[in-house]
Design an enzyme around this catalytic site. Structure first.
Site, PDB file in Angstrom:
ATOM      1  CB  CYS A  52     -17.955   9.675  -1.518  1.00  0.00           C
ATOM      2  SG  CYS A  52     -18.779   8.088  -1.411  1.00  0.00           S
ATOM      3  CG  ASN A  69     -18.945  11.993   0.830  1.00  0.00           C
ATOM      4  OD1 ASN A  69     -19.219  11.629  -0.306  1.00  0.00           O
ATOM      5  ND2 ASN A  69     -17.829  12.622   1.147  1.00  0.00           N
ATOM      6  N   GLY A  70     -21.827   9.133   2.906  1.00  0.00           N
ATOM      7  CA  GLY A  70     -22.449   8.579   4.116  1.00  0.00           C
ATOM      8  C   GLY A  70     -23.421   7.470   3.759  1.00  0.00           C
ATOM      9  CD  GLU A 127      -2.867  -0.161   3.592  1.00  0.00           C
ATOM     10  OE1 GLU A 127      -2.113   0.208   4.484  1.00  0.00           O
ATOM     11  OE2 GLU A 127      -4.027   0.281   3.454  1.00  0.00           O
ATOM     12  NE  ARG A 164     -12.542  12.401  -0.141  1.00  0.00           N
ATOM     13  CZ  ARG A 164     -12.780  12.874   1.092  1.00  0.00           C
ATOM     14  NH1 ARG A 164     -11.847  13.585   1.691  1.00  0.00           N
ATOM     15  NH2 ARG A 164     -13.913  12.640   1.709  1.00  0.00           N
ATOM     16  CE  LYS A 168       0.870   1.170   5.265  1.00  0.00           C
ATOM     17  NZ  LYS A 168      -0.035   1.061   6.342  1.00  0.00           N
ATOM     18  CG  HIS A 195       0.084 -23.012  19.829  1.00  0.00           C
ATOM     19  ND1 HIS A 195       0.019 -24.002  20.785  1.00  0.00           N
ATOM     20  CD2 HIS A 195       1.081 -22.170  20.225  1.00  0.00           C
ATOM     21  CE1 HIS A 195       0.900 -23.760  21.739  1.00  0.00           C
ATOM     22  NE2 HIS A 195       1.559 -22.646  21.434  1.00  0.00           N
ATOM     23  CD1 TRP A 216     -14.205   3.284  -2.758  1.00  0.00           C
ATOM     24  CD2 TRP A 216     -15.303   2.932  -0.844  1.00  0.00           C
ATOM     25  NE1 TRP A 216     -13.617   2.228  -2.119  1.00  0.00           N
ATOM     26  CE2 TRP A 216     -14.280   1.986  -0.948  1.00  0.00           C
ATOM     27  CE3 TRP A 216     -16.113   2.911   0.271  1.00  0.00           C
ATOM     28  CZ2 TRP A 216     -14.043   1.016   0.021  1.00  0.00           C
ATOM     29  CZ3 TRP A 216     -15.901   1.952   1.233  1.00  0.00           C
ATOM     30  CH2 TRP A 216     -14.875   1.007   1.108  1.00  0.00           C
ATOM     31  CE  LYS A 249      -4.520   8.852   4.234  1.00  0.00           C
ATOM     32  NZ  LYS A 249      -3.418   7.924   4.601  1.00  0.00           N
ATOM     33  CD  GLU A 281       0.943  -0.158   9.746  1.00  0.00           C
ATOM     34  OE1 GLU A 281      -0.120  -0.622  10.178  1.00  0.00           O
ATOM     35  OE2 GLU A 281       0.965   0.670   8.828  1.00  0.00           O
TER      36      GLU A 281
HETATM   37  C1  AGP Z   1      -3.688   2.142   6.753  1.00  0.00           C
HETATM   38  O1  AGP Z   1      -2.646   2.135   5.787  1.00  0.00           O
HETATM   39  C2  AGP Z   1      -5.046   2.117   6.123  1.00  0.00           C
HETATM   40  N1  AGP Z   1      -5.190   3.160   5.178  1.00  0.00           N
HETATM   41  C3  AGP Z   1      -6.165   2.029   7.130  1.00  0.00           C
HETATM   42  O2  AGP Z   1      -5.982   0.855   7.872  1.00  0.00           O
HETATM   43  C4  AGP Z   1      -6.264   3.209   8.131  1.00  0.00           C
HETATM   44  O3  AGP Z   1      -5.189   3.162   9.035  1.00  0.00           O
HETATM   45  C5  AGP Z   1      -7.574   3.040   8.927  1.00  0.00           C
HETATM   46  O4  AGP Z   1      -8.644   3.108   8.011  1.00  0.00           O
HETATM   47  C6  AGP Z   1      -7.754   4.088  10.020  1.00  0.00           C
HETATM   48  O5  AGP Z   1      -7.852   5.366   9.437  1.00  0.00           O
HETATM   49  P1  AGP Z   1      -7.735   6.648  10.413  1.00  0.00           P
HETATM   50  O6  AGP Z   1      -6.374   6.606  11.023  1.00  0.00           O
HETATM   51  O7  AGP Z   1      -7.937   7.828   9.501  1.00  0.00           O
HETATM   52  O8  AGP Z   1      -8.811   6.523  11.445  1.00  0.00           O
END
Ligand code: AGP
Length: 612
Positions: A2, A101-102, A491, A27, A488, A507, A75, A607, A484
């Site tokens: 949020c 937020n939280g 997401e 965000r 990518k 396997h 969010w 984010k 990774e």
């Molecule tokens: C990566 O593209 C994602 N946005 C997500 O996996 C991110 O790396 C993860 O939430 C960790 O965030 P941070 O590096 O801010 O701790």
């Protein structure tokens, strides 16, 4: 995650609030709202969906002008996305309005307590409980009511609060969820991150754990466990040195592409901050030889892409520094009773420095007696503040939800850290140390070469834009980068992907390979090239289409088996991850672009995940 915004001053609060929320859209959110104090009445407007929907709804409202207000992009956590569940949440008397937020973990018991006192609730949120609780404790002192109410809360919160009986202030409170105060000229602000404020002020104060701030237009008073202080904008505040241009998209369609293209520059900046005149300079980090000698094990703990950096880090630190390394998902580490003690160094990697699981893992590690070194991109973030040692990546602000430049900068820091350990442990020769350092310094230019050929990845993306799934396979470091690449593509383009150790396919998973299945293979480790080619022949025999990433010295062999090949510049095998990830970032971007996805704000994602 949020976004919170607040304004108190002599100008129209509504305009500032909406502009600030717009700057935090990246965000991730699914509803938004504002509360504006007009006279001694709080007017609240909130809507499910994008901010534009809220703006449209405000056009139909009688003009609400006021000089104090709070706003929020939500969010959804407790209670789905709806107008009712959007923030701000108000007490039933209308006297208190809250943005949050939280997660309040004991909100059910508090809600039952308030229900017994005759309070009625209209939303499914934990935040409404906070508003009602403050109202319950309000006698004739807003600050005291907030102080008492937050003392009853368990869980995490960043709060912005209004009280119609005291319209000359906003109260902000923080525990485990970031919140900053901005100091302006005859006006002051609160926000979840600097982006929302930088057009107004560069003087910010990051609230610390359990701080309560009373924000008036001409004075900010911080109440903390250490007592009370009136903020001095020069002595107490951090000055943000970003240039405003860096916050926009520039000539790019998306922040993600802008940030991919920034990688050579920020990678060089990060490397240059730690390697000076060809030597590693860790003086500012503070690690001593005596402490390093006391270590028996290293843990690397993170989430998402930062975790994938840790997987590379494990290979590299073990190979160079000959010390045992475990890499753990923070969300697992924090609950598994890890075998951590004083002889462990726990490295926490986090772009935002606010990821709830990573922060909790840090605290668990410290409770177990370990020291924590964090690799963070946001100065003064919670993880940085609570670490024993901090190394900052200099990626600059990263807006796109899908990390690219921060990932690359984190990788470079992990390599330098591994070389530093190796140098102090004398586990590699001076010649090898110099060779690796020279290679690291050359990487930004090699990365630039890949970006100059980015259209090749657009062609690959066009060829495979209709796939419904993909497998990424590789061995050792290539497998780590596959993780990774897979994340990518998942997401930003919503394609189901799996990263697999190439030797593991037979396997079980090879049963999923059928005609047309896309297999993306990384083959940058020369001594394992033939092994992985064998795996490619196995999947090819079952109808797979193969896109391979390797180096030109393998051109003839790879062309025998792969349908498409991308050649990265030659580099020492150990450091190939810094380069091999780039084509995968570009492939993901172009795939998402061609599929019409919301590249910078992918569905369901935030984010920084500041809640569990
Ligand atoms: C990566 O593209 C994602 N946005 C997500 O996996 C991110 O790396 C993860 O939430 C960790 O965030 P941070 O590096 O801010 O701790």
């Amino acid at each position: 995650m949020c976004g919170i915004i607040g304004y108190i001053g002599n100008n129209d609060a509504k305009a500032f609030l909406l502009d600030g929320l717009e700057k935090m859209e990246y965000r991730g959110y699914d509803s938004s709202g504002i509360s504006v104090m007009s006279g001694n009445k709080i007017h609240t407007f909130k809507k499910r969906g994008r901010l534009q929907i809220l703006r449209e709804s405000l056009k139909n409202q009688q003009d609400v002008s006021g000089f104090v207000g709070i706003g929020h992009t939500r969010w959804a956590t407790h209670g789905g996305a709806s107008d009712i569940n959007a923030h701000p949440q108000n007490s039933q008397s209308g006297r208190i309005s809250v943005v949050h937020n939280g997660i309040i973990e004991n909100y059910i018991s508090l809600k039952n307590f308030l229900l017994e006192k005759g309070f009625k609730f209209i939303s499914d949120t934990d935040t409404e409980v906070v508003a009602q609780l403050i109202d319950f404790y309000y006698k004739d002192n807003f600050f005291e009511a907030v102080k008492t109410a937050v003392s009853k809360l368990e869980g995490s919160y960043a709060l912005g609060i209004l009280c119609s009986n005291e319209p000359d202030k906003i109260i902000a409170a923080k525990k485990d969820s970031p919140l900053i105060v901005g100091i302006g000229e005859d006006e002051n602000y609160i926000a979840s991150d600097v982006t929302a404020l930088i057009s107004k002020t560069r003087k910010i104060y990051r609230l610390e754990e359990n701080d309560i701030a009373v924000v008036k237009k001409d004075k900010v008073t911080i109440y903390s466990n250490a007592g009370k202080k009136v903020l001095d904008r020069d002595k107490d505040c951090t000055t943000i040195d970003w240039d405003i241009e860096s916050v926009g998209k520039g000539n790019y369609d998306h922040f993600m592409m802008k940030e991919i293209m920034q990688q050579p520059k920020v990678l060089k900046k990060t490397i240059d901050s730690l390697i000076k005149n060809g030597k590693i300079d860790f003086l500012d980090v503070g690690l001593t030889d005596e402490y390093l000698k006391s270590l028996s094990k290293i843990f690397i703990v993170a989430c998402g892409s930062a975790y994938h950096v840790g997987v590379v880090g494990r290979y590299v630190v073990e190979k160079l520094a000959k010390i045992s390394v475990e890499v753990e998902l923070a969300s697992e580490f924090r609950y598994k009773e890890p075998l951590v003690d004083e002889s462990s160094l726990v490295i926490v990697i986090s772009q935002s420095g606010e990821t709830a699981d990573s922060l909790a893992a840090l605290r668990e590690a410290k409770k177990l007696g370990a020291k924590v070194l964090s690799i963070v991109n946001v100065v003064g973030s919670s993880i940085a503040n609570e670490s024993d040692y901090v190394i900052y990546t200099l990626a600059g602000q990263e807006i796109a939800v899908a990390t690219t430049k921060a990932y690359s900068c984190q990788l470079s820091v992990v390599y330098i850290l591994a070389l530093y350990f190796a140098e102090r442990f004398k586990s590699i020769s001076d010649d090898d140390l110099s060779k690796y350092i020279a290679e690291l310094i050359s990487l930004p230019d090699k990365l630039e070469l890949i970006l100059q050929q980015k259209d090749e990845l657009l062609e690959i993306a066009q060829k495979y834009k209709d796939i419904s799934c993909a497998f990424f396979i590789g061995r050792t470091l290539d497998y780590a980068v596959c993780m990774e690449g897979s994340l990518k593509l998942k997401e930003v383009s919503y394609v189901h992907c799996e990263a697999y150790a190439a030797g593991e396919l037979k396997h079980g998973t090879i049963s999923l390979i059928e005609k047309g299945t896309l297999v993306i293979a990384l083959l940058t480790q020369d001594e394992l090239f033939d092994k992985t080619v064998s795996n490619l022949r196995e999947v090819k025999a079952r109808g797979a289409r193969i896109f391979a990433i390797t180096t030109a010295n393998h051109r003839s062999k790879i062309n025998e088996v792969a349908d498409d090949v991308y050649f990265i510049p030659e580099c020492l095998n150990l450091m190939s991850p810094v380069l091999s990830v780039i084509p995968l970032q570009l492939l993901s971007y172009y795939s998402a672009f061609l599929r019409g996805c919301d590249i910078d704000k992918p569905r369901n994602l935030a984010k920084s995940v500041t809640v569990e």
